[in-house]
Design an enzyme around this catalytic site. Sequence first.
Site, PDB file in Angstrom:
ATOM      1  N   ASP A 241       0.847  -1.203   0.000  1.00  0.00           N
ATOM      2  CA  ASP A 241       0.000   0.000   0.000  1.00  0.00           C
ATOM      3  C   ASP A 241       0.876   1.245   0.000  1.00  0.00           C
ATOM      4  O   ASP A 241       2.013   1.211   0.475  1.00  0.00           O
ATOM      5  CB  ASP A 241      -0.848   0.075   1.278  1.00  0.00           C
ATOM      6  CG  ASP A 241      -1.753  -1.116   1.449  1.00  0.00           C
ATOM      7  OD1 ASP A 241      -2.070  -1.759   0.445  1.00  0.00           O
ATOM      8  OD2 ASP A 241      -2.119  -1.383   2.611  1.00  0.00           O
TER       9      ASP A 241
HETATM   10  N1  URA Z   1      -1.068  -5.879   4.024  1.00  0.00           N
HETATM   11  C1  URA Z   1      -1.574  -4.637   3.972  1.00  0.00           C
HETATM   12  O1  URA Z   1      -2.603  -4.360   4.556  1.00  0.00           O
HETATM   13  N2  URA Z   1      -0.916  -3.707   3.263  1.00  0.00           N
HETATM   14  C2  URA Z   1       0.241  -3.945   2.621  1.00  0.00           C
HETATM   15  O2  URA Z   1       0.805  -3.042   2.002  1.00  0.00           O
HETATM   16  C3  URA Z   1       0.761  -5.250   2.682  1.00  0.00           C
HETATM   17  C4  URA Z   1       0.088  -6.203   3.396  1.00  0.00           C
END
Ligand code: URA
Length: 235
Positions: A102
């Site tokens: 993310d």
């Molecule tokens: N889980 C998440 O919620 N975000 C990420 O970026 C990776 C794993």
Amino acid sequence: MKLVKLIANLGYGSRTEVAAMFREGRITAPDGDVLYADDKIEHAHIRIDGEPLDPPAGIVLMLHKPTGVTCATRDAGRIVYDLLPPRYRLRNPSLSSVGRLDRETSGLLLFTDNGALLHRIISPRAQIAKVYEATLAQDLHGDEGATFASGTLMLESEKTPLAPAVLTVLGPRKAQIGVSEGRYHQVRRMFAAVGNHVETLHRVSAGGLTLGDLPAGEWRALGAMDVARIFSAGS
Ligand code: URA
């Protein structure tokens, strides 16, 4: 492969532009002898403006992704490719991130131009544990580890339960979590499912490969030993 194509595939320019570089005598052997577009010569023995070529196809990179950068090829804000050499975006075969993090997640992000390797890494069958460190908005209750390990936790709008995940408590609001899947916003949604909220999330390892002391925003090329570590069990 003709040199002109090999060099264009590394992102140095279109074939026309690379042909012009040959004509200008910018492409040489290590001793300075000018090379020609039809020459057959090994990658390691080619220089452009006196510099060795970028690595050949089959590269694997590890980036320490900072927060605030998007895993996409286009976005209004900063993207992960902005942190790699500009030529690397123009390579053929193209360089892809291995899964995504993310925008507000930091940590270990792999890139490769080897499609088979990419699929081997992200395949659920490979069971490669990705370990994250999370800081949380609220204190842990104590039963989250059992819930995550159960293999029965259902996330909203999902059809199948999550595979078992391993929680290691590091503090009242700090934990490490190892997951072998890569579902959308998985870790954030897992903590939401147990009534908490992830404030910061950082990926520290993939399989036995750790980010180590690579500074945020920096990347390094991985050798065969590093790649093998991805497929070995983490500590
Ligand atoms: N889980 C998440 O919620 N975000 C990420 O970026 C990776 C794993």
